[in-house]
Design an enzyme around this catalytic site. Structure first.
Site, PDB file in Angstrom:
ATOM      1  N   TYR A 188      71.426  64.725  17.419  1.00 27.33           N
ATOM      2  CA  TYR A 188      72.376  63.640  17.114  1.00 27.33           C
ATOM      3  C   TYR A 188      71.932  62.311  17.762  1.00 27.33           C
ATOM      4  O   TYR A 188      71.845  61.282  17.092  1.00 27.33           O
ATOM      5  CB  TYR A 188      73.798  64.003  17.607  1.00 27.33           C
ATOM      6  CG  TYR A 188      74.591  62.771  17.945  1.00 27.33           C
ATOM      7  CD1 TYR A 188      75.047  61.933  16.939  1.00 27.33           C
ATOM      8  CD2 TYR A 188      74.815  62.389  19.272  1.00 27.33           C
ATOM      9  CE1 TYR A 188      75.717  60.753  17.247  1.00 27.33           C
ATOM     10  CE2 TYR A 188      75.486  61.226  19.580  1.00 27.33           C
ATOM     11  CZ  TYR A 188      75.937  60.408  18.567  1.00 27.33           C
ATOM     12  OH  TYR A 188      76.575  59.245  18.869  1.00 27.33           O
ATOM     13  N   HIS A 189      71.652  62.360  19.076  1.00 31.30           N
ATOM     14  CA  HIS A 189      71.272  61.119  19.747  1.00 31.30           C
ATOM     15  C   HIS A 189      69.993  60.543  19.123  1.00 31.30           C
ATOM     16  O   HIS A 189      69.829  59.336  19.015  1.00 31.30           O
ATOM     17  CB  HIS A 189      71.098  61.349  21.256  1.00 31.30           C
ATOM     18  CG  HIS A 189      72.408  61.506  22.007  1.00 31.30           C
ATOM     19  ND1 HIS A 189      72.926  62.734  22.354  1.00 31.30           N
ATOM     20  CD2 HIS A 189      73.300  60.596  22.459  1.00 31.30           C
ATOM     21  CE1 HIS A 189      74.081  62.568  22.997  1.00 31.30           C
ATOM     22  NE2 HIS A 189      74.330  61.277  23.076  1.00 31.30           N
TER      23      HIS A 189
ATOM     24  N   SER B 208      69.439  64.902  22.156  1.00 30.19           N
ATOM     25  CA  SER B 208      69.941  65.853  21.137  1.00 30.19           C
ATOM     26  C   SER B 208      69.504  65.329  19.775  1.00 30.19           C
ATOM     27  O   SER B 208      69.131  64.157  19.629  1.00 30.19           O
ATOM     28  CB  SER B 208      71.476  65.952  21.168  1.00 30.19           C
ATOM     29  OG  SER B 208      72.051  64.772  20.637  1.00 30.19           O
TER      30      SER B 208
ATOM     31  N   LYS C   7      70.499  58.366  16.150  1.00 29.43           N
ATOM     32  CA  LYS C   7      70.868  56.982  16.502  1.00 29.43           C
ATOM     33  C   LYS C   7      69.625  56.158  16.849  1.00 29.43           C
ATOM     34  O   LYS C   7      69.580  54.952  16.608  1.00 29.43           O
ATOM     35  CB  LYS C   7      71.838  56.986  17.688  1.00 29.43           C
ATOM     36  CG  LYS C   7      73.166  57.650  17.412  1.00 29.43           C
ATOM     37  CD  LYS C   7      74.063  56.770  16.571  1.00 29.43           C
ATOM     38  CE  LYS C   7      75.490  57.237  16.563  1.00 29.43           C
ATOM     39  NZ  LYS C   7      76.391  56.379  15.799  1.00 29.43           N
TER      40      LYS C   7
ATOM     41  N   THR D 275      74.334  54.426  20.718  1.00 34.27           N
ATOM     42  CA  THR D 275      74.859  55.172  21.867  1.00 34.27           C
ATOM     43  C   THR D 275      73.974  54.938  23.090  1.00 34.27           C
ATOM     44  O   THR D 275      72.753  54.796  22.975  1.00 34.27           O
ATOM     45  CB  THR D 275      74.942  56.679  21.564  1.00 34.27           C
ATOM     46  OG1 THR D 275      75.121  57.393  22.785  1.00 34.27           O
ATOM     47  CG2 THR D 275      73.689  57.217  20.889  1.00 34.27           C
TER      48      THR D 275
END
Ligand code: USQ
Length: 394
Positions: free
Chosen positions: A180-181, A178, A184, A143
Site C-alpha cells: 500500500y505505502h 507495505s 503512494k 503518506t
C-alpha cells in the site's frame, strides 16, 4: 471555490465535504462505497454507525445546502472525465484510494488490487485534468509512510545534494513498508511527472496517522458523523486503542512498541487540506506538505489513551503483542513539517482530542464489543495468517 472530492463517502472525504461547504465552497463528489465493503470483508463494522449515502445527502442538504453526488469508480476513466467536465472544478481532492497497509499485505490479489486501484485512479485523474480542467489544483493524499523510517532527518519532499561541485534538488529517497505505502510512492512519481510535462499544479500531502471521531461542523446530527474503524486493516492505531479502551480490551502496541510516527486529529487533517486548497501552488508546481501534528511512539500513545480513559472512569490495560508487520521497532524519526505551519495551521492538542473520542465511542460500546475478535491482528508481512500472541502483562 468549486471542489471535487473523489472518495466523498470515506473517513476523511465525508467530513472534508462538510468542512469546505461550511466555509462557502461548492462541493461535488464521487464514490463507489468500497470502504464499506472492505471493512465488511475484514469481518468488522464502523464503531460509529454511518448513514447510507441517500441519508447523508439529505442531511448535507439541510445543514450546508447540498452537493452534487455521482456514484462511480475512479478506475473508470470515462466516469472521471465526465465528472470533471460537468463540474469544472477549481480543486480536486483525491481520497479515492485503498488506505490500508495490512489489507495490501494479505496475498497477491490484495497487493495487486491495492496497487492497481491506487495507481490507475491517480493516472485517470491526472489525464482527465489535462484534458478537461488543466488549471485545477490536485490535492493528492500521500503518506508519511512513503519515506519509511531512515536514520536521517526527513525533509518535506525534496532535499539539496552537492555532488562533484554541483548542487541538485532531488526527491528524498522513498523506503515504504507495505505494498500500500509503495502505491503512494508510485503515485507521487506520477503526479510530479504530470506537473512537469503538462504544467498541472498539485499538492502531495504526506499525511501522518489520523485519529478522531468528529469535527465541529457535524453538530448533533448523527447522519453527519463519519465512520470509525477498529479492525486491523482499516483501524489506525489510536482509533483502535480508543475502541479497545472503551470495552476493557488491552491496548496493543506491536512488538517493542517504540515505533515512532507523526499523528494528527481528524479536525487538523481537515484544517490542513483546507489550507492547501485555499492556497494553491502555481501552474506546473508539484509541492509536498508533511502533514502531522506531533510525533510519538506507539507505547507513549497507549499510555496517553490509558490516562484519558482513566479520567473517564475506564479501567485500561496496555499489553504488548507480537508484531505481525516487518518494521523497525526502535528507530530515529525526525521529519520536518514547516509548510503547513507557515500557511497558518493551528494544531489541536492530542490529549483533548482523546477525551472527545473516548466519550463518543463509549456510546457505542456494544457495537465494538460485538466485533471484539477483530482487535487482535493476524495479517502477517511474511504472507502467513496467524493471530498474534500477547508478549507482556501490565
Ligand atoms: N500499531 C500498533 N498497534 C496496533 C496498530 C498499529 O502498535 O494495534 C503500530 C503499527 O505497527 C505501526 C504504527 O502503529 O508501527 C502505525 O500503524 P497504523 O495501522 O496506525 O498506520 P499505518 O499502517 O502506517 O497506516 C495509516 C493509514 C494510512 C496512512 C498512514 C500514515 O492507514 O492510510 O498512509 O497511517 S503513516 O503511518 O504516517 O505512513
Amino acid at each position: 471555490m468549486k471542489v471535487y472530492i473523489a472518495g466523498i463517502d470515506g473517513y476523511l472525504g465525508w467530513p472534508l465535504a462538510q468542512c469546505l461547504a461550511a466555509r462557502g465552497h461548492e462541493i461535488a463528489g464521487g464514490d463507489c462505497l468500497l470502504r464499506r465493503r472492505w471493512v465488511t470483508e475484514m469481518g468488522s463494522h464502523s464503531a460509529i454507525p454511518i448513514a447510507p449515502m441517500r441519508e447523508r445527502q439529505a442531511a448535507f442538504e439541510k445543514h450546508f445546502g447540498g452537493f452534487t453526488y455521482r456514484e462511480g469508480n475512479v478506475q473508470n476513466y470515462a466516469f472521471v472525465k465526465e465528472a470533471f467536465r460537468a463540474f469544472q472544478p477549481d480543486a480536486i481532492v483525491h481520497l479515492a484510494e485503498c488506505p490500508s497497509a495490512p489489507y495490501s499485505m494479505i496475498d497477491v490479489h490484495h497487493a495487486v488490487w491495492t496497487q492497481t486501484n491506487n495507481i490507475v485512479s491517480t493516472l485517470n485523474i491526472l489525464f482527465a485534468m489535462r484534458d478537461v480542467c488543466p488549471q485545477a489544483h490536485l490535492v493528492k493524499l500521500g503518506t508519511m509512510g512513503e519515506y519509511g523510517t531512515p536514520n536521517l532527518d526527513i525533509p518535506e519532499g525534496s532535499f539539496e545534494i552537492e555532488y562533484r561541485g554541483r548542487t541538485e534538488t532531488l526527491p528524498f529517497p522513498r523506503q515504504a513498508g507495505s505494498w500500500y505505502h509503495l502505491s503512494k510512492v508510485h503515485d507521487s512519481h506520477n503526479v510530479a511527472f504530470a506537473c512537469k510535462i503538462w504544467g498541472l499544479r498539485s499538492t502531495d500531502i504526506m499525511q501522518g496517522v489520523v485519529f478522531g471521531t468528529r469535527i465541529d461542523e457535524m453538530g448533533d446530527d448523527p447522519r453527519l458523523l463519519t465512520r470509525l474503524d477498529f479492525d486491523e486493516g482499516f483501524g489506525t492505531v489510536i482509533n483502535r486503542y480508543c475502541c479497545q479502551a472503551v470495552i476493557g480490551h488491552p491496548l496493543t502496541p506491536f512488538g517493542q512498541g517504540q515505533q515512532r510516527r507523526g499523528f494528527l486529529p481528524l479536525r487538523d487533517s481537515m484544517q490542513c487540506m483546507t489550507l492547501a486548497i485555499e492556497n494553491p501552488p502555481g501552474a506546473g508546481e508539484y509541492r509536498v506538505f508533511n502533514q502531522f501534528e506531533e510525533v510519538y511512539n506507539v507505547t507513549e500513545l497507549a499510555h496517553k489513551v490509558r490516562a484519558a480513559g482513566e479520567e473517564l472512569g475506564l479501567d485500561v490495560k496496555v499489553r504488548r503483542i507480537e508484531n505481525p508487520r516487518l518494521e523497525m521497532e526502535e528507530h530515529y524519526y525526525n521529519p520536518d513539517h514547516e509548510h503547513l505551519l507557515d500557511l497558518g495551521y493551528q494544531p489541536t492538542p492530542v490529549d483533548g482530542e482523546l477525551h472527545v473520542m473516548l466519550a463518543d465511542l463509549m456510546e457505542h460500546r456494544a457495537r465494538i464489543e460485538e466485533k471484539r475478535n477483530v482487535l487482535i491482528p493476524a495479517i502477517r508481512w511474511d504472507g502467513t495468517r496467524q493471530r498474534s500472541q500477547f508478549l507482556s502483562e501490565e
